[in-house]
Design an enzyme around this catalytic site. Sequence first.
Site, PDB file in Angstrom:
ATOM      1  N   GLY A 140      -5.895   4.419   6.457  1.00  0.00           N
ATOM      2  CA  GLY A 140      -5.049   4.888   5.377  1.00  0.00           C
ATOM      3  C   GLY A 140      -5.580   4.531   4.001  1.00  0.00           C
ATOM      4  CG  HIS A 141      -3.995   4.380  -0.625  1.00  0.00           C
ATOM      5  ND1 HIS A 141      -4.852   5.322  -1.152  1.00  0.00           N
ATOM      6  CD2 HIS A 141      -3.489   3.703  -1.702  1.00  0.00           C
ATOM      7  CE1 HIS A 141      -4.863   5.236  -2.479  1.00  0.00           C
ATOM      8  NE2 HIS A 141      -4.049   4.266  -2.825  1.00  0.00           N
ATOM      9  CD1 TRP A 142      -3.757  -0.318  -0.039  1.00  0.00           C
ATOM     10  CD2 TRP A 142      -2.316  -1.386   1.292  1.00  0.00           C
ATOM     11  NE1 TRP A 142      -2.656  -0.599  -0.791  1.00  0.00           N
ATOM     12  CE2 TRP A 142      -1.746  -1.257   0.000  1.00  0.00           C
ATOM     13  CE3 TRP A 142      -1.598  -2.025   2.287  1.00  0.00           C
ATOM     14  CZ2 TRP A 142      -0.474  -1.742  -0.308  1.00  0.00           C
ATOM     15  CZ3 TRP A 142      -0.332  -2.510   1.986  1.00  0.00           C
ATOM     16  CH2 TRP A 142       0.211  -2.379   0.704  1.00  0.00           C
TER      17      TRP A 142
END
Length: 278
Positions: free
Chosen positions: A256-258
């Site tokens: 994901g984003h992290w």
Amino acid sequence: MELTYDSTSRMVATRRWTIHINEAGPADAPPVILLHGSGPGATGWSNFSNNIPVLAEHYRVIAADMPGWGESDPVSWSERDHPGAVADLMDALELDKASLIGNSMGGGTTIRFGYEHPDRVHKLITMGSSHGGPALFGAGGLTEGLKILQKGYREPTFDTMKQLVDVMTFDSAFATDELIQARADMVAAHPQHNENFLAGVGKRAIVELDHAKVPGITAPTLLFHGRDDRVVHFENSLRLVQLIPDARLVLINRCGHWLQIEHADEFNRLVLEFLANA
């Protein structure tokens, strides 16, 4: 000695703001500045606690809370100047040059700093950053992740923070109660940050990029993006790797984003290799 938030924490008085940093590593090592994303409760430590100990074995690592986040000074939306804040911080720390690593909003700051202060950067690294132009495949309006991010500022409860941390990751196992509570506690400790953020929603981007200037970046650049990023679509990094002459992209599936949290070992290894190469 184990590195902790408290053991690495200090305040730095800069030209315009007092900025909180977490600092680790040899004082005489090449400096690397870590820049966090824009979510409620975000700090340099919350974004990079899995990376700081590894990077600090080789570099002077400085994870900064941008003005308006963490323990740094509050700022109104119109006063925000993240590239300028980084330059001020470098001046206060007497750093002529540094490598920058930025996640999301911090990635935007990294890119903009790269073309505004080319003589002050060694290398640039981003994760989940926007390219500053219109979307072709991604959402035309707010993504799912950005909608929950804004909800987190309006309703900074534990449940909302849990939704936020969950949407930032592909694997919900990374949405630990410890991480969720830390972000909720940081929001509660600094309500003015939330108020200032909400006052500016819809006015303009926090870090605006001049799409025409991005190709002028001369620093070697390493881009990371999660294939399953629900906050900033990976097409942004595809566009950046096209625009920046000396760039390369690592696109990771089931991420994901992290990315720096979900794939910390791979991220740390690739970052160290990239920084070490001439």
